[in-house]
Design a protein around this motif. Sequence first.
Motif, PDB file in Angstrom:
ATOM      1  N   THR A   1     -19.460 -57.573 -50.740  1.00 58.41           N
ATOM      2  CA  THR A   1     -20.689 -57.842 -49.993  1.00 58.41           C
ATOM      3  C   THR A   1     -21.577 -58.664 -50.907  1.00 58.41           C
ATOM      4  O   THR A   1     -21.324 -58.785 -52.114  1.00 58.41           O
ATOM      5  N   ALA A   2     -22.662 -59.193 -50.325  1.00 57.93           N
ATOM      6  CA  ALA A   2     -23.566 -60.036 -51.109  1.00 57.93           C
ATOM      7  C   ALA A   2     -24.176 -59.277 -52.293  1.00 57.93           C
ATOM      8  O   ALA A   2     -24.531 -59.875 -53.307  1.00 57.93           O
ATOM      9  N   VAL A   3     -24.307 -57.957 -52.175  1.00 59.85           N
ATOM     10  CA  VAL A   3     -24.928 -57.185 -53.259  1.00 59.85           C
ATOM     11  C   VAL A   3     -24.149 -57.368 -54.568  1.00 59.85           C
ATOM     12  O   VAL A   3     -24.706 -57.310 -55.660  1.00 59.85           O
ATOM     13  N   ALA A   4     -22.838 -57.628 -54.428  1.00 59.01           N
ATOM     14  CA  ALA A   4     -22.000 -57.760 -55.627  1.00 59.01           C
ATOM     15  C   ALA A   4     -21.962 -59.180 -56.171  1.00 59.01           C
ATOM     16  O   ALA A   4     -21.327 -59.435 -57.197  1.00 59.01           O
ATOM     17  N   ASP A   5     -22.626 -60.120 -55.499  1.00 54.49           N
ATOM     18  CA  ASP A   5     -22.517 -61.523 -55.897  1.00 54.49           C
ATOM     19  C   ASP A   5     -23.536 -61.886 -56.980  1.00 54.49           C
ATOM     20  O   ASP A   5     -24.532 -62.571 -56.728  1.00 54.49           O
ATOM     21  N   VAL A   6     -23.283 -61.416 -58.193  1.00 56.67           N
ATOM     22  CA  VAL A   6     -24.179 -61.730 -59.307  1.00 56.67           C
ATOM     23  C   VAL A   6     -23.427 -62.482 -60.400  1.00 56.67           C
ATOM     24  O   VAL A   6     -22.235 -62.267 -60.611  1.00 56.67           O
ATOM     25  N   THR A   7     -24.151 -63.379 -61.089  1.00 54.21           N
ATOM     26  CA  THR A   7     -23.557 -64.168 -62.174  1.00 54.21           C
ATOM     27  C   THR A   7     -23.497 -63.315 -63.438  1.00 54.21           C
ATOM     28  O   THR A   7     -24.120 -62.241 -63.497  1.00 54.21           O
ATOM     29  N   PRO A   8     -22.788 -63.801 -64.499  1.00 56.87           N
ATOM     30  CA  PRO A   8     -22.738 -63.028 -65.751  1.00 56.87           C
ATOM     31  C   PRO A   8     -24.133 -62.773 -66.331  1.00 56.87           C
ATOM     32  O   PRO A   8     -24.353 -61.787 -67.033  1.00 56.87           O
ATOM     33  N   SER A   9     -25.119 -63.616 -66.020  1.00 50.87           N
ATOM     34  CA  SER A   9     -26.469 -63.362 -66.562  1.00 50.87           C
ATOM     35  C   SER A   9     -27.279 -62.427 -65.667  1.00 50.87           C
ATOM     36  O   SER A   9     -28.464 -62.190 -65.898  1.00 50.87           O
ATOM     37  N   GLY A  10     -26.642 -61.901 -64.624  1.00 52.26           N
ATOM     38  CA  GLY A  10     -27.321 -60.869 -63.833  1.00 52.26           C
ATOM     39  C   GLY A  10     -28.119 -61.400 -62.668  1.00 52.26           C
ATOM     40  O   GLY A  10     -28.867 -60.660 -62.013  1.00 52.26           O
ATOM     41  N   ALA A  11     -27.987 -62.699 -62.355  1.00 48.73           N
ATOM     42  CA  ALA A  11     -28.768 -63.271 -61.251  1.00 48.73           C
ATOM     43  C   ALA A  11     -27.944 -63.270 -59.971  1.00 48.73           C
ATOM     44  O   ALA A  11     -26.728 -63.464 -60.007  1.00 48.73           O
ATOM     45  N   PHE A  12     -28.606 -63.064 -58.841  1.00 43.73           N
ATOM     46  CA  PHE A  12     -27.924 -63.068 -57.547  1.00 43.73           C
ATOM     47  C   PHE A  12     -27.552 -64.505 -57.174  1.00 43.73           C
ATOM     48  O   PHE A  12     -28.373 -65.415 -57.273  1.00 43.73           O
ATOM     49  N   ALA A  13     -26.287 -64.726 -56.756  1.00 49.26           N
ATOM     50  CA  ALA A  13     -25.843 -66.071 -56.349  1.00 49.26           C
ATOM     51  C   ALA A  13     -25.117 -65.974 -55.020  1.00 49.26           C
ATOM     52  O   ALA A  13     -23.982 -65.488 -54.955  1.00 49.26           O
ATOM     53  N   ARG A  14     -25.791 -66.399 -53.951  1.00 48.30           N
ATOM     54  CA  ARG A  14     -25.234 -66.251 -52.601  1.00 48.30           C
ATOM     55  C   ARG A  14     -24.038 -67.177 -52.387  1.00 48.30           C
ATOM     56  O   ARG A  14     -24.056 -68.336 -52.784  1.00 48.30           O
ATOM     57  N   LYS A  15     -23.010 -66.678 -51.725  1.00 46.91           N
ATOM     58  CA  LYS A  15     -21.829 -67.510 -51.440  1.00 46.91           C
ATOM     59  C   LYS A  15     -22.067 -68.362 -50.192  1.00 46.91           C
ATOM     60  O   LYS A  15     -22.802 -67.961 -49.288  1.00 46.91           O
ATOM     61  N   GLU A  16     -21.419 -69.523 -50.142  1.00 46.77           N
ATOM     62  CA  GLU A  16     -21.533 -70.441 -48.996  1.00 46.77           C
ATOM     63  C   GLU A  16     -20.820 -69.870 -47.762  1.00 46.77           C
ATOM     64  O   GLU A  16     -19.807 -69.173 -47.892  1.00 46.77           O
ATOM     65  N   SER A  17     -21.320 -70.219 -46.579  1.00 44.95           N
ATOM     66  CA  SER A  17     -20.622 -69.869 -45.335  1.00 44.95           C
ATOM     67  C   SER A  17     -19.423 -70.802 -45.158  1.00 44.95           C
ATOM     68  O   SER A  17     -19.490 -71.964 -45.574  1.00 44.95           O
ATOM     69  N   THR A  18     -18.362 -70.320 -44.504  1.00 43.28           N
ATOM     70  CA  THR A  18     -17.166 -71.169 -44.401  1.00 43.28           C
ATOM     71  C   THR A  18     -16.852 -71.681 -42.994  1.00 43.28           C
ATOM     72  O   THR A  18     -16.065 -72.600 -42.851  1.00 43.28           O
ATOM     73  N   PHE A  19     -17.421 -71.095 -41.939  1.00 40.63           N
ATOM     74  CA  PHE A  19     -17.171 -71.610 -40.584  1.00 40.63           C
ATOM     75  C   PHE A  19     -18.315 -72.553 -40.215  1.00 40.63           C
ATOM     76  O   PHE A  19     -19.447 -72.100 -40.027  1.00 40.63           O
ATOM     77  N   ARG A  20     -18.020 -73.847 -40.130  1.00 35.99           N
ATOM     78  CA  ARG A  20     -19.115 -74.810 -40.016  1.00 35.99           C
ATOM     79  C   ARG A  20     -18.894 -75.795 -38.870  1.00 35.99           C
ATOM     80  O   ARG A  20     -19.209 -76.973 -38.984  1.00 35.99           O
ATOM     81  N   ASN A  21     -18.335 -75.323 -37.749  1.00 35.79           N
ATOM     82  CA  ASN A  21     -18.023 -76.239 -36.646  1.00 35.79           C
ATOM     83  C   ASN A  21     -19.233 -76.472 -35.750  1.00 35.79           C
ATOM     84  O   ASN A  21     -20.114 -75.628 -35.645  1.00 35.79           O
ATOM     85  N   SER A  22     -19.204 -77.613 -35.054  1.00 37.17           N
ATOM     86  CA  SER A  22     -20.309 -77.897 -34.142  1.00 37.17           C
ATOM     87  C   SER A  22     -19.840 -77.701 -32.692  1.00 37.17           C
ATOM     88  O   SER A  22     -18.659 -77.473 -32.428  1.00 37.17           O
ATOM     89  N   PHE A  23     -20.825 -77.753 -31.789  1.00 40.26           N
ATOM     90  CA  PHE A  23     -20.538 -77.578 -30.361  1.00 40.26           C
ATOM     91  C   PHE A  23     -20.610 -78.943 -29.685  1.00 40.26           C
ATOM     92  O   PHE A  23     -21.389 -79.150 -28.768  1.00 40.26           O
ATOM     93  N   ASP A  24     -19.797 -79.843 -30.175  1.00 35.18           N
ATOM     94  CA  ASP A  24     -19.791 -81.191 -29.657  1.00 35.18           C
ATOM     95  C   ASP A  24     -19.105 -81.217 -28.281  1.00 35.18           C
ATOM     96  O   ASP A  24     -18.099 -80.537 -28.097  1.00 35.18           O
ATOM     97  N   VAL A  25     -19.646 -81.993 -27.343  1.00 37.39           N
ATOM     98  CA  VAL A  25     -19.055 -82.052 -25.987  1.00 37.39           C
ATOM     99  C   VAL A  25     -17.583 -82.449 -26.035  1.00 37.39           C
ATOM    100  O   VAL A  25     -16.792 -81.989 -25.214  1.00 37.39           O
TER     101      VAL A  25
END
Length: 343
Positions: A4-28
Motif C-alpha cells: 500500500t502507499a503507506v509502505a512507499d518510503v525512500t531510504p531517507s524516510g520520505a514518502f514517494a507516491r507510485k505512478e498510476s499505470t492505467f492511462r487510457n482515454s475515452f476517445d470516440v
Amino acid sequence: MDRTAVADVTPSGAFARKESTFRNSFDVHGPHPPERDRYVLVVSLACPWACRALSVLHLKGLENVFKVVVTHPVWARTRPEDANDAHCGWVFVKPGESIANPAGVGHFVADGRCSSSAPEDAKFVRDLYELCGAPKEQRFTVPLIWDTKARTIVNNESSEIIREMNTNFNAFSSSPERAALDLYPEALRERIDDINGWVYHRVNNGVYKCGFAVTQEAYDQAVKDLFEALDDINSILSESRYLCGDVFTEADVRLWQTLIRFDEVYVVYFKTNKKFIHQYEHISGYVRELWQMPELRAATNMDHIKTHYFASHPSLNAHAIIPIGPDVNLDAPHGREGDYPRK
Ligand SMILES: N[C@@H](CCC(=O)N[C@@H](CS)C(=O)NCC(=O)O)C(=O)O
C-alpha cells in the motif's frame, strides 16, 4: 501495510507516491468510446483523489452515465486466508454489514453510502486490478474507471479521469449548461497546469509526505514545504476569488479536496498542526464557498473521511480512535462574492 502507499518510503524516510499505470482515454474512435451504461467509477468517499472525480461527475451532470460504486471507508485484509499475504486495502461491504480494521480492532458498519455490489462481484478493489493483469508495482488504488464491456480498468489516475469527464462525455450531460461547463478552459491552461504542478507536490501529496514520513528530517521538510505553499495560496486568494482568477476551474476542485480534510484529519493524523485552515483569512472563506456548492458537497462525506484515515492504518493509530471536532461551521457566510482585487 504491505503493497500500500503507506509502505512507499525512500531510504531517507520520505514518502514517494507510485505512478498510476492505467492511462487510457475515452476517445470516440478508441477501444473505450464514451457510452451510457458501460462504465463504473469506483471510489472511496474518504479518498481525496477519488472525490475529485466524483465532484467533476456531478459538476458535469454525468450521474446517468457512470455508475458510481463506493467502498467501505475502512481498509481490511484482502487475502485473510493467506498468512503470507498481509496486504490491506479497499473492500466492498453491503450496507448494514460490518468489518474490523486491518488489526482486527473495532466494528465498522457499512452505511447507506456503501455500495451493495461491485463490478465482477469483486469483494476487494484488489480483485479488479488482478482480474485485468495489473503490473506488480501498481497499488490497488481508487479512483478507477471499470469498463463493463471490455472487463478492464480504463484509467486509474484522477487527474486524467477529470479531464476525460470534462470533455469527452458532454453529449450525455444532464443539461446543456453542465455540458458547456469547461473546467480546463483553453485560455487558462498554462496557469492551471502551473498551479496544479506545485499544488500537487506541496499540498495534495504534501500532506501525505508529512503523515507517512518515517524520519524527523523528512517530516520537517514536508511540513515546511506544505505551510509555505498554504501561505502562497492564501496570498493568491486575497487577490482573486479562485486560484486562476474569477473562473472556477479544475485547479480549485483538486486543491479543495485536500483543504476540506485538513482541519478534521490531517492536523491530527498527519501532524500538519502549525495552523488550521479555518485560521487563514482568505483560504477559510474559499473553503466554505466551495463546500456550499451542491456538487462538491454531494461528493463529500466527513464520516467516511474520518473513519477511513483514523481506522485504516494501525501502524499510525493502533487503537483506531477517531478524534472529536473541531467541527468548523462550513455553512457560515463565505464572503467571497464581489470584485477582486478588493478595494
Ligand atoms: N495517483 C492516484 C492516487 C490515488 C490514491 O493514492 N488513492 C489512495 C486512496 S486516498 C488509495 O487507493 N490507496 C490504496 C493503497 O495505497 O493501497 C490518483 O490520483 O488517482
